[in-house]
Design a protein around this motif. Structure first.
Motif, PDB file in Angstrom:
ATOM      1  N   LYS A  37       0.890  -1.294   0.043  1.00  0.00           N
ATOM      2  CA  LYS A  37       0.012   0.037   0.161  1.00  0.00           C
ATOM      3  C   LYS A  37       0.729   1.297  -0.100  1.00  0.00           C
ATOM      4  O   LYS A  37       0.666   2.087  -0.702  1.00  0.00           O
ATOM      5  N   TYR A  38       2.026   1.283   1.046  1.00  0.00           N
ATOM      6  CA  TYR A  38       2.887   2.468   0.947  1.00  0.00           C
ATOM      7  C   TYR A  38       3.401   2.482  -0.563  1.00  0.00           C
ATOM      8  O   TYR A  38       3.898   3.761  -1.252  1.00  0.00           O
ATOM      9  N   ASP A  41       0.983   4.109  -2.959  1.00  0.00           N
ATOM     10  CA  ASP A  41       0.712   5.394  -2.832  1.00  0.00           C
ATOM     11  C   ASP A  41       1.733   6.235  -3.172  1.00  0.00           C
ATOM     12  O   ASP A  41       1.694   7.394  -3.810  1.00  0.00           O
ATOM     13  N   ARG A  42       3.038   5.600  -3.302  1.00  0.00           N
ATOM     14  CA  ARG A  42       4.093   6.801  -3.600  1.00  0.00           C
ATOM     15  C   ARG A  42       4.368   6.687  -4.942  1.00  0.00           C
ATOM     16  O   ARG A  42       5.006   7.611  -5.679  1.00  0.00           O
ATOM     17  N   GLU A  43       4.002   5.465  -5.567  1.00  0.00           N
ATOM     18  CA  GLU A  43       4.447   5.307  -7.020  1.00  0.00           C
ATOM     19  C   GLU A  43       3.333   5.293  -8.051  1.00  0.00           C
ATOM     20  O   GLU A  43       3.528   5.632  -9.480  1.00  0.00           O
ATOM     21  N   LYS A  45       0.560   6.340 -10.302  1.00  0.00           N
ATOM     22  CA  LYS A  45       0.192   7.786 -10.707  1.00  0.00           C
ATOM     23  C   LYS A  45      -1.296   7.568 -11.269  1.00  0.00           C
ATOM     24  O   LYS A  45      -1.729   8.454 -10.973  1.00  0.00           O
ATOM     25  N   ILE A  47      -3.438   4.601 -10.294  1.00  0.00           N
ATOM     26  CA  ILE A  47      -4.108   3.619  -9.728  1.00  0.00           C
ATOM     27  C   ILE A  47      -4.173   3.748  -8.311  1.00  0.00           C
ATOM     28  O   ILE A  47      -3.294   4.084  -7.607  1.00  0.00           O
ATOM     29  N   ALA A  48      -5.502   3.910  -7.605  1.00  0.00           N
ATOM     30  CA  ALA A  48      -5.746   3.952  -6.314  1.00  0.00           C
ATOM     31  C   ALA A  48      -5.646   2.767  -5.698  1.00  0.00           C
ATOM     32  O   ALA A  48      -6.098   1.621  -6.214  1.00  0.00           O
ATOM     33  N   ALA A  49      -5.269   2.740  -4.289  1.00  0.00           N
ATOM     34  CA  ALA A  49      -5.051   1.472  -3.498  1.00  0.00           C
ATOM     35  C   ALA A  49      -5.725   1.621  -2.158  1.00  0.00           C
ATOM     36  O   ALA A  49      -5.451   2.701  -1.564  1.00  0.00           O
ATOM     37  N   ASP A  50      -6.239   0.366  -1.831  1.00  0.00           N
ATOM     38  CA  ASP A  50      -6.868   0.308  -0.676  1.00  0.00           C
ATOM     39  C   ASP A  50      -6.677  -0.875   0.005  1.00  0.00           C
ATOM     40  O   ASP A  50      -6.392  -1.986  -0.564  1.00  0.00           O
ATOM     41  N   GLY A 195       4.866   4.575   8.206  1.00  0.00           N
ATOM     42  CA  GLY A 195       5.096   4.454   6.841  1.00  0.00           C
ATOM     43  C   GLY A 195       4.829   2.992   6.111  1.00  0.00           C
ATOM     44  O   GLY A 195       4.191   2.004   6.762  1.00  0.00           O
ATOM     45  N   GLU A 247      10.464   7.041   3.777  1.00  0.00           N
ATOM     46  CA  GLU A 247      10.485   8.727   3.855  1.00  0.00           C
ATOM     47  C   GLU A 247       9.959   9.236   5.260  1.00  0.00           C
ATOM     48  O   GLU A 247      10.024  10.370   5.786  1.00  0.00           O
TER      49      GLU A 247
END
Lengths: 322, 322
Positions: A37-38, A41-43, A45, A47-50, A195, A247
């Protein structure tokens, strides 16, 4: 080389549009999806993730779950009823289902379109284990959908994981024993991280301490610590503080800095001490939780020995109806 | 009638495309956004929603945060440094920022494009308080973006909230006192819920029990209970089980059914016992956590009295550097 069943799943993924990813499992199998998920979220562009516990996923019934969804599920035995049910539910909504399991002849595997059998146990090569397979799959997803440039280096870095584990095993052997000796009589032990590492803290709290050792616990998010939980701290409260390399490390460092001023029972596992040779510099933040988790398993083994309470001990799980 | 500052925010929202919503706050202000995440997951056909602790949000730096993002923030004092920083960070990425606060002359308010001042305290009308404002805002968002048909009924139902609170206050007065008398000497008290209610359990665990009463706690997700945490249960472990009216109620009921077989210190607050007259039938699941939270505040008041440990007591918060 990529796990061949991951490649098959990626082939299926590349043939259809994907707008969102749902990471669906229970307990420890859910916790091992938190780094993904992390990563997404960071990568990712486009695609949403839950991430949801399996039964929450089914009953919550996210309205955007549909034919443009990828649902990744995991159950070690493949027998977790909620997770097998979640796979059926996702398919009924038209989603693409990919399941990770150690048991390809299982209800979850039968309910899923694509099945990836991961390896398990002390002799399993790290590259083929569940955490590694998750990263192969989600970084592969971003490669086939968004040409994410980290994919090939992720695969290469994961091939260096076993050596990192082997080095960490030797390096932390004494600390694991010392942890067990110091904490064997504690009634409450907190864990803390943020994180990519939060899932590892969560897993140790609910699966190792609560489930396997019957010790009260709670995985505190390091960013939330100062907005409530830190008031519990005094010189008698043990906290396992994880420090990763992602991060959010400043959150973990801030929590530790505070705890060191008012607490006296802090156990620190710092990924900066790991020898991560062979793992790409910009992927070390993503891969640290895997090594943190490996090291914590040694801590769990030693704690179980010191308390004469084997990790396999249960009073309810698999024993009574629930 | 809609809160006028909510209307102003909705006017701004309607003038630009929104692809995703980030719910960003810390501690109790974050917990009060969980029902909105549940609402958005179930209702938002085109908008993805994520919820992060403020500093996690900044450091995680979600790649999809941008000019098509709406970032909703909340801090009671408006002084939470991480949340004010998160507003600046979100604006630097081009996102639209809307902040809830009790203090419009505050760093968070200054950092945000739109500010909604909510009411607070024993005399504040429920319609104007933080949980209600959140629902006005997110249901309004779905109305202006997706013509969600629940919006007007949500506003109407929230206008019935004060009466529901008033009735619950009388109804649960004795149970709150009994809870306090029975649990004043406990060292660990768990809370448990799922779905729209999980944030209420989380808030009671970290803000009331850990922060304000220095009692060990952890909000267990009812769906995760059987995958680790339930092994901690014995006749000595107190668990506050919330039962809501949303779609995940079967998870909460299953957890309670099990706990009743092996535990003896269960505290149950069941939204089925609430008189929710004036609230639309299909919105009761969304609104139950607000009433559960209100009732739990009475439990907190009584517990603080019984323990002679005022809810305002702190050893670190606002007192020492952190």
């Amino acid at each position: 080389m990529l796990h061949p069943q991951v490649q098959q799943a990626l082939d299926a993924i590349s043939s259809r549009p994907i707008e969102n990813v749902f990471l669906v499992a229970c307990g420890g199998s859910s916790a091992l999806m938190y780094p993904s998920k992390y990563f997404l979220d960071r990568e990712a562009k486009t695609i949403a993730a839950d991430l949801y516990s399996s039964n929450e996923f089914i009953h919550r019934n996210p309205v955007r779950l549909g034919s443009k969804s990828l649902v990744i599920l995991c159950s070690h035995s493949g027998n977790t009823p909620e997770t097998a049910e979640a796979a059926k539910f996702a398919r009924s909504k038209g989603a693409l289902t990919v399941s990770l399991t150690n048991e390809p002849a299982s209800p979850l595997a039968e309910a899923s379109e694509h099945v990836i059998k991961y390896s398990y146990g002390p002799d399993a090569p790290a590259f083929e284990t569940n955490y590694s397979i998750m990263y192969q799959l989600v970084s592969g997803l971003l490669y086939v959908k968004e040409e994410n440039a980290k994919f090939h280096r992720m695969i290469h870095s994961l091939q260096g994981l076993q050596a990192a584990y082997d080095r960490a095993k030797i390096q932390f052997a004494d600390q694991a024993k010392a942890f067990a000796a110091s904490n064997k009589d504690e009634k409450v032990i907190y864990t803390m991280a943020s994180g990519a590492n939060y899932g590892v803290a969560y897993s140790f709290a609910i699966c190792i301490l609560m489930e396997m050792q019957w010790i009260h616990s709670h995985a505190i998010h390091a960013g939330e610590y100062f907005h409530g939980p830190f008031e519990i701290l005094d010189k008698t409260v043990p906290i396992i503080q994880l420090l990763g390399l992602d991060e959010t490390r400043p959150l973990e460092e801030r929590a530790l800095h505070f705890s060191r001023q008012y607490g006296e029972k802090l156990i620190v596992i710092d990924a900066k001490e790991f020898d991560l040779s062979g793992i790409d510099e910009d992927l070390k933040g993503y891969i640290s939780p895997l090594v943190l988790n490996f090291v914590l398993r040694q801590f769990a083994n030693e704690l179980a020995d010191a308390r004469n309470h084997p990790l396999s001990t249960r009073r309810y799980m698999w024993k009574v109806p629930y």
